[in-house]
Design an enzyme around this catalytic site. Sequence first.
Site, PDB file in Angstrom:
ATOM      1  N   CYS A 125       0.852  -1.190   0.000  1.00 33.75           N
ATOM      2  CA  CYS A 125       0.000   0.000   0.000  1.00 33.75           C
ATOM      3  C   CYS A 125       0.885   1.236   0.000  1.00 33.75           C
ATOM      4  O   CYS A 125       1.630   1.476   0.962  1.00 33.75           O
ATOM      5  CB  CYS A 125      -0.921   0.003   1.218  1.00 33.75           C
ATOM      6  SG  CYS A 125      -2.006   1.447   1.289  1.00 33.75           S
ATOM      7  N   LYS A 132       0.807  -5.462   2.675  1.00 29.37           N
ATOM      8  CA  LYS A 132      -0.527  -5.892   3.066  1.00 29.37           C
ATOM      9  C   LYS A 132      -0.530  -7.360   3.502  1.00 29.37           C
ATOM     10  O   LYS A 132      -0.098  -8.230   2.727  1.00 29.37           O
ATOM     11  CB  LYS A 132      -1.513  -5.716   1.906  1.00 29.37           C
ATOM     12  CG  LYS A 132      -1.730  -4.280   1.480  1.00 29.37           C
ATOM     13  CD  LYS A 132      -2.709  -4.215   0.323  1.00 29.37           C
ATOM     14  CE  LYS A 132      -2.912  -2.796  -0.174  1.00 29.37           C
ATOM     15  NZ  LYS A 132      -3.833  -2.737  -1.331  1.00 29.37           N
ATOM     16  N   HIS A 138      -6.931  -1.650   1.350  1.00 29.47           N
ATOM     17  CA  HIS A 138      -6.975  -0.235   1.741  1.00 29.47           C
ATOM     18  C   HIS A 138      -8.373   0.306   1.498  1.00 29.47           C
ATOM     19  O   HIS A 138      -8.933   0.143   0.414  1.00 29.47           O
ATOM     20  CB  HIS A 138      -5.963   0.576   0.937  1.00 29.47           C
ATOM     21  CG  HIS A 138      -5.894   2.019   1.345  1.00 29.47           C
ATOM     22  ND1 HIS A 138      -5.091   2.463   2.379  1.00 29.47           N
ATOM     23  CD2 HIS A 138      -6.547   3.109   0.867  1.00 29.47           C
ATOM     24  CE1 HIS A 138      -5.241   3.771   2.513  1.00 29.47           C
ATOM     25  NE2 HIS A 138      -6.114   4.184   1.620  1.00 29.47           N
ATOM     26  N   HIS A 152     -16.948  -1.296   2.986  1.00 26.55           N
ATOM     27  CA  HIS A 152     -17.252  -0.124   3.815  1.00 26.55           C
ATOM     28  C   HIS A 152     -18.758   0.075   3.781  1.00 26.55           C
ATOM     29  O   HIS A 152     -19.357   0.238   2.717  1.00 26.55           O
ATOM     30  CB  HIS A 152     -16.543   1.124   3.290  1.00 26.55           C
ATOM     31  CG  HIS A 152     -16.747   2.323   4.174  1.00 26.55           C
ATOM     32  ND1 HIS A 152     -15.904   2.636   5.223  1.00 26.55           N
ATOM     33  CD2 HIS A 152     -17.726   3.264   4.187  1.00 26.55           C
ATOM     34  CE1 HIS A 152     -16.346   3.717   5.828  1.00 26.55           C
ATOM     35  NE2 HIS A 152     -17.447   4.119   5.225  1.00 26.55           N
ATOM     36  N   CYS A 153     -19.376   0.060   4.965  1.00 27.28           N
ATOM     37  CA  CYS A 153     -20.839   0.141   5.052  1.00 27.28           C
ATOM     38  C   CYS A 153     -21.261   1.548   5.465  1.00 27.28           C
ATOM     39  O   CYS A 153     -20.952   1.986   6.582  1.00 27.28           O
ATOM     40  CB  CYS A 153     -21.352  -0.881   6.060  1.00 27.28           C
ATOM     41  SG  CYS A 153     -23.160  -0.859   6.233  1.00 27.28           S
ATOM     42  N   CYS A 159     -15.882   0.681   8.442  1.00 26.72           N
ATOM     43  CA  CYS A 159     -15.365  -0.345   7.555  1.00 26.72           C
ATOM     44  C   CYS A 159     -15.559  -1.701   8.217  1.00 26.72           C
ATOM     45  O   CYS A 159     -15.167  -1.893   9.375  1.00 26.72           O
ATOM     46  CB  CYS A 159     -13.879  -0.089   7.284  1.00 26.72           C
ATOM     47  SG  CYS A 159     -13.324  -0.775   5.728  1.00 26.72           S
TER      48      CYS A 159
END
Length: 333
Positions: A125, A132, A138, A152-153, A159
Site C-alpha cells: 500500500c 498488506k 486499503h 465499507h458500510c 469499515c
Amino acid sequence: MALSRGLRWCQRIFSWVPVVIITAVVLWSYYAYVFELCLFTLSNPLEKVCYLFAFHVCFAMFIWTYWKSIFTLPSQPSKKFHLSYTDKEKYENEERPEAQKQILNDIAKKLPVYTRAASKAVRFCDWCQVIKPDRCHHCSVCEMCVLKMDHHCPWVNNCIGFSNYKFFLLFLAYSMLYCIYVASTVLQYFIKYWVGEIHNDRAKFHVLFLLFVALMFFVSLMFLFGYHCWLVSKNRSTLEAFTSPVFLRGPDRNGFDLGALKNLEQVFGKEKKYWFLPIFTSLGDGHFFPMRTQSESSSPLLSTEHQWEDGRSDEETNPLQIEDQAVRIEMET
C-alpha cells in the site's frame, strides 16, 4: 490545504447521515410500538407485559449489535508489516520497478504473507507504506488498510473487517428478528384498525407505517443477510467474491475455504455459547489465515506463523519456500 481539510470535515459529517436516519427510524419505531400500540391500544394487561418484554429483548440485542458495528474500530496491520525507516528510504530512492519489487520480496520473506497482486508482486500500500497481510485491503473512505476487509458500510459509517465482521452479521440477524417480531405482532391490530374495530386515528397512523416499515426493512435485510451467510459458508469476503485472491500458484476463489463448520468458526469462534452475543470471538489476529490445501494448512505453515510471532530469524523458516513447496506438491499430485 484549508479547502481540502474543510471538504474532509464535511465528508465526515455527511457520512453520519445514514446512521442518523437509521437511528431516527428506530427511535420512532420504539415510540410507535411501546406507546401507541402497547400502552394506548392493547387492553389486556398480560398481553401488554408479554409484548413489551419480548420487544425489549429484541430491541436491546439490535441496539447492542448496531452499536458494536459502528464503534468497533477496524483492525490495522501491525508494525511488523510497516517498512522500517531504512527499507522505506531504500524503496523510495529506487526508481526501477523491478528493483522495488525485489526489495518488497525480501522484506515479505520475514512475514506470513501468501497472497500476491495480479502481477504476482507482493501487495504493498503506497498510502499506508505497509506490506498488506493476506486479505487486507486499503479503504479509501477510512483512509487506512483494514485487516480482512469485507466492505465499507455507509449504514454503520464504518469499515467492516476482521474486528467487527461478526458484529455486523449479528446486527443483520437481530435487525431481521426485530422487524419480523414487530410486523407479526402489529399485523392483527393493523387489520382491526383497517376494518374499524378500533377507533384511534393517531395510533392507526403509527401502526400502519410500523407494519410497512418493518416489512420493507425485513425484505431488504433478508437478501443481504442471506448473501453474507453464503460468504461465511465459503470463507470469502465481499471483495474476494468479486476478485479472487491470488496465490503463487495462481488465483483461487476457494483458497481460504476450510469447510462449512470451520469457516463458521473462523468468524464466530469455537465456543458456540458466544456465537449469538456481540463479543469478539473470531479466530486468529487478522494477519494470518489457514488455507484450503492440505500442504498449505499443515503444521509447517502453522509453525511459520508461530515463529513469525516469536520474532525468529528468516533463516530458520521461509514462508516463500513453504509456498513454493506447496505448489510443487500440488503439481506432483
